[in-house]
Scaffold this motif. Structure first.
Motif, mmCIF file in Angstrom:
data_model
loop_
_atom_site.group_PDB
_atom_site.id
_atom_site.type_symbol
_atom_site.label_atom_id
_atom_site.label_comp_id
_atom_site.label_asym_id
_atom_site.label_seq_id
_atom_site.Cartn_x
_atom_site.Cartn_y
_atom_site.Cartn_z
ATOM 1 N N UNK A 57 0.815 -1.205 0.000
ATOM 2 C CA UNK A 57 0.000 0.000 0.000
ATOM 3 C C UNK A 57 0.852 1.259 0.000
ATOM 4 N N UNK A 58 2.108 1.141 0.425
ATOM 5 C CA UNK A 58 2.964 2.319 0.560
ATOM 6 C C UNK A 58 3.925 2.512 -0.616
ATOM 7 N N UNK A 59 4.000 1.545 -1.509
ATOM 8 C CA UNK A 59 4.923 1.660 -2.644
ATOM 9 C C UNK A 59 4.226 1.214 -3.917
ATOM 10 N N UNK A 60 4.268 2.065 -4.937
ATOM 11 C CA UNK A 60 3.693 1.715 -6.228
ATOM 12 C C UNK A 60 4.519 2.370 -7.333
ATOM 13 N N UNK A 61 4.687 1.638 -8.416
ATOM 14 C CA UNK A 61 5.616 2.075 -9.455
ATOM 15 C C UNK A 61 5.114 1.629 -10.822
ATOM 16 N N UNK A 62 5.191 2.511 -11.793
ATOM 17 C CA UNK A 62 4.902 2.173 -13.188
ATOM 18 C C UNK A 62 6.223 2.078 -13.924
ATOM 19 N N UNK A 63 6.589 0.868 -14.314
ATOM 20 C CA UNK A 63 7.882 0.588 -14.930
ATOM 21 C C UNK A 63 7.711 0.592 -16.437
ATOM 22 N N UNK A 64 8.325 1.543 -17.116
ATOM 23 C CA UNK A 64 8.208 1.682 -18.555
ATOM 24 C C UNK A 64 7.949 3.131 -18.909
ATOM 25 N N UNK A 65 7.218 3.358 -19.994
ATOM 26 C CA UNK A 65 6.854 4.709 -20.418
ATOM 27 C C UNK A 65 5.336 4.790 -20.570
ATOM 28 N N UNK A 66 4.729 5.787 -19.923
ATOM 29 C CA UNK A 66 5.301 6.741 -18.965
ATOM 30 C C UNK A 66 5.746 6.043 -17.670
ATOM 31 N N UNK A 67 6.669 6.702 -16.959
ATOM 32 C CA UNK A 67 7.213 6.170 -15.717
ATOM 33 C C UNK A 67 6.704 6.980 -14.532
ATOM 34 N N UNK A 68 6.462 6.301 -13.411
ATOM 35 C CA UNK A 68 6.162 7.014 -12.170
ATOM 36 C C UNK A 68 6.500 6.140 -10.980
ATOM 37 N N UNK A 69 6.740 6.806 -9.855
ATOM 38 C CA UNK A 69 7.010 6.115 -8.599
ATOM 39 C C UNK A 69 6.354 6.892 -7.475
ATOM 40 N N UNK A 70 5.654 6.185 -6.601
ATOM 41 C CA UNK A 70 5.022 6.783 -5.435
ATOM 42 C C UNK A 70 5.394 5.963 -4.213
ATOM 43 N N UNK A 71 6.070 6.618 -3.250
ATOM 44 C CA UNK A 71 6.526 5.931 -2.042
ATOM 45 C C UNK A 71 6.098 6.730 -0.825
ATOM 46 N N UNK A 72 5.411 6.072 0.099
ATOM 47 C CA UNK A 72 4.914 6.719 1.310
ATOM 48 C C UNK A 72 5.494 5.984 2.527
ATOM 49 N N UNK A 73 6.698 6.405 2.957
ATOM 50 C CA UNK A 73 7.327 5.707 4.090
ATOM 51 C C UNK A 73 6.561 5.848 5.384
ATOM 52 N N UNK A 74 5.861 6.978 5.574
ATOM 53 C CA UNK A 74 5.008 7.186 6.741
ATOM 54 C C UNK A 74 3.678 7.764 6.280
ATOM 55 N N UNK A 75 2.727 7.845 7.162
ATOM 56 C CA UNK A 75 1.431 8.410 6.804
ATOM 57 C C UNK A 75 1.535 9.878 6.416
ATOM 58 N N UNK A 76 2.547 10.570 6.921
ATOM 59 C CA UNK A 76 2.658 12.005 6.681
ATOM 60 C C UNK A 76 3.592 12.360 5.528
ATOM 61 N N UNK A 77 4.448 11.439 5.096
ATOM 62 C CA UNK A 77 5.497 11.746 4.119
ATOM 63 C C UNK A 77 5.270 10.957 2.835
ATOM 64 N N UNK A 78 5.377 11.647 1.679
ATOM 65 C CA UNK A 78 5.174 11.006 0.376
ATOM 66 C C UNK A 78 6.200 11.509 -0.623
ATOM 67 N N UNK A 79 6.814 10.582 -1.355
ATOM 68 C CA UNK A 79 7.755 10.897 -2.428
ATOM 69 C C UNK A 79 7.145 10.495 -3.752
ATOM 70 N N UNK A 80 7.232 11.393 -4.760
ATOM 71 C CA UNK A 80 6.712 11.102 -6.092
ATOM 72 C C UNK A 80 7.745 11.439 -7.148
ATOM 73 N N UNK A 81 7.884 10.556 -8.130
ATOM 74 C CA UNK A 81 8.727 10.792 -9.295
ATOM 75 C C UNK A 81 7.903 10.461 -10.538
ATOM 76 N N UNK A 82 8.127 11.190 -11.641
ATOM 77 C CA UNK A 82 7.448 10.857 -12.894
ATOM 78 C C UNK A 82 8.267 11.345 -14.065
ATOM 79 N N UNK A 83 8.055 10.701 -15.221
ATOM 80 C CA UNK A 83 8.798 11.064 -16.431
ATOM 81 C C UNK A 83 7.930 10.837 -17.659
ATOM 82 N N UNK A 84 7.930 11.824 -18.556
ATOM 83 C CA UNK A 84 7.282 11.740 -19.852
ATOM 84 C C UNK A 84 8.305 12.094 -20.923
ATOM 85 N N UNK A 85 8.354 11.376 -22.037
ATOM 86 C CA UNK A 85 9.312 11.742 -23.094
ATOM 87 C C UNK A 85 9.025 13.143 -23.635
#
Length: 383
Positions: free
Chosen positions: A251-279
């Motif tokens: 529930x705290x980690x989800x990732x789309x591997x390929x194109x488009x790319x994204x990563x969502x990581x929630x180590x705690x209930x209050x903290x969230x990291x997001x990455x994304x890439x589009x060509x």
């Protein structure tokens, strides 16, 4: 003057239309919140990024819109396609905002490769309205209107044509998400609009965006996502295929591997990291901290590019492009009745404007602007 009058008329018509449909949007969103949508309408996938590219490239993005691109396509329990391409901005919940309005200001900055300066301000709104929902899927109407004003006396790069005083982005989109009997889901989106200094002045100033996608669930959480996207004002003005694997080990980690790319990581209930890439140069990163249910503090990095079709251009294939990179900090406050107020400040750098038949045209002479600031205020309604 003619363009200014056209802009005023368009803005008045848009406001009148907004006042007319806002009650419908409110009721539709309330019903959607009370009734469980089909899985295909609840879940999110990499295809949403292409939808974001088609819609967001038609408007002046807020400093937090790159979070929409990552949160709007994070895979749910089966990694499906969901939302309407209007996920919550950075620091938001990611549940989507049926209505949002913003205003921004970029103070005067000097030019690097010629004398003069540039100042920019803008405003706009977007509205997503589910018009039909049932066993055969959901139909969603999306409308956006944005207006940017430029204060400068310089000419466009590579010619004598003056820099445009104002630019408009007006877009109307219709999207359909359809669940299939075998558990797959498919759908598409068509958007019609005009991004120009004189919107809808002629057929040359109109454009169409197209998206098609297919979602194939694998197991309880994951899915394969296939998509095909086309936008004539994007960095790549030809159909772009996408393929990605939506992986959600927890529930705290989800990732789309390929194109488009994204990563969502929630180590705690209050903290969230997001990455994304589009060509090809659309990379985004954000970190948000929510110390309480009412406050969110966020920061991150974003690249921003935009294409326009100027009415007075000599060559029909020429586009007017903008590009910059930005560092962003902001704070969000949850208000009453589902409204959220978002304030942010950005440091803009690597800023340029140019005319070319391609975003990567080697012959394009660029008007470069010194680094500067941007202040933005945004109001959202999140049901």
């Amino acid at each position: 003057m003619e363009s200014h009058r056209l802009g005023q008329v368009a803005l008045k018509m848009a406001c009148a239309w907004l006042c007319a449909v806002m009650p419908l949007s409110w009721n539709a969103a309330r019903v959607a919140a009370q009734t469980r949508l089909p899985p295909v309408a609840e879940e999110r996938s990499p295809a949403t990024l292409w939808l974001e590219e088609s819609i967001e490239s038609q408007r002046q993005q807020s400093p937090t819109d790159f979070q929409e691109e990552s949160e709007a396509m994070t895979p749910s329990s089966r990694g499906g396609m969901g939302g309407i391409g209007t996920g919550g901005p950075m620091g938001g919940s990611g549940d989507g905002a049926p209505f949002s309005a913003y205003a921004f200001f970029q103070p005067e900055s000097n030019l690097q490769n010629q004398s003069g300066s540039l100042q920019v301000r803008g405003e706009g709104f977007s509205l997503g309205l589910p018009v039909s929902k049932g066993p055969n899927g959901i139909w969603i109407l999306n409308t956006r209107l944005e207006h940017n004003t430029f204060d400068t006396s310089v000419a466009l790069p590579g010619g004598t044509q003056p820099f445009p005083d104002e630019l408009w982005n007006i877009n109307f989109g219709l999207m359909h998400i359809h669940p299939l009997e075998n558990g797959w889901s498919a759908g598409g989106m068509v958007g019609i609009g005009s991004a120009s200094d004189q919107p809808f002045a002629s057929i040359r100033e109109m454009n169409a965006n197209v998206l098609a996608f297919l979602n194939i669930p694998t197991g309880e959480r994951d899915a394969w996502n296939f998509s095909l996207f086309y936008s004539p004002l994007g960095q790549l003005a030809f159909p772009i295929p996408g393929i990605a694997y939506a992986w959600r080990p927890s529930e705290r980690f989800q990732m789309n591997i390929g194109l488009p790319f994204s990563l969502n990581y929630r180590p705690t209930d209050a903290l969230t990291l997001n990455l994304s890439y589009l060509p090809l140069t659309n990379g985004n990163a954000s970190l948000r901290w929510a110390p309480s249910e009412f406050w969110t503090i966020y920061g991150g990095y974003q690249t921003k590019s935009q294409g326009y079709e100027l009415a007075e251009r000599v060559q029909t294939q020429d586009r007017f492009f903008t590009f910059d990179q930005r560092l962003i900090v902001g704070v969000r406050r949850t208000l009453v009745a589902g409204f959220v107020l978002d304030g942010s400040a950005s440091y803009l750098f690597d800023r340029s404007y140019f005319v070319s038949d391609s975003f990567f045209g080697s012959e394009a002479e660029r008007l470069r602007v010194d680094p500067g600031a941007q202040l933005m205020l945004r109001l959202e309604w999140q049901r």
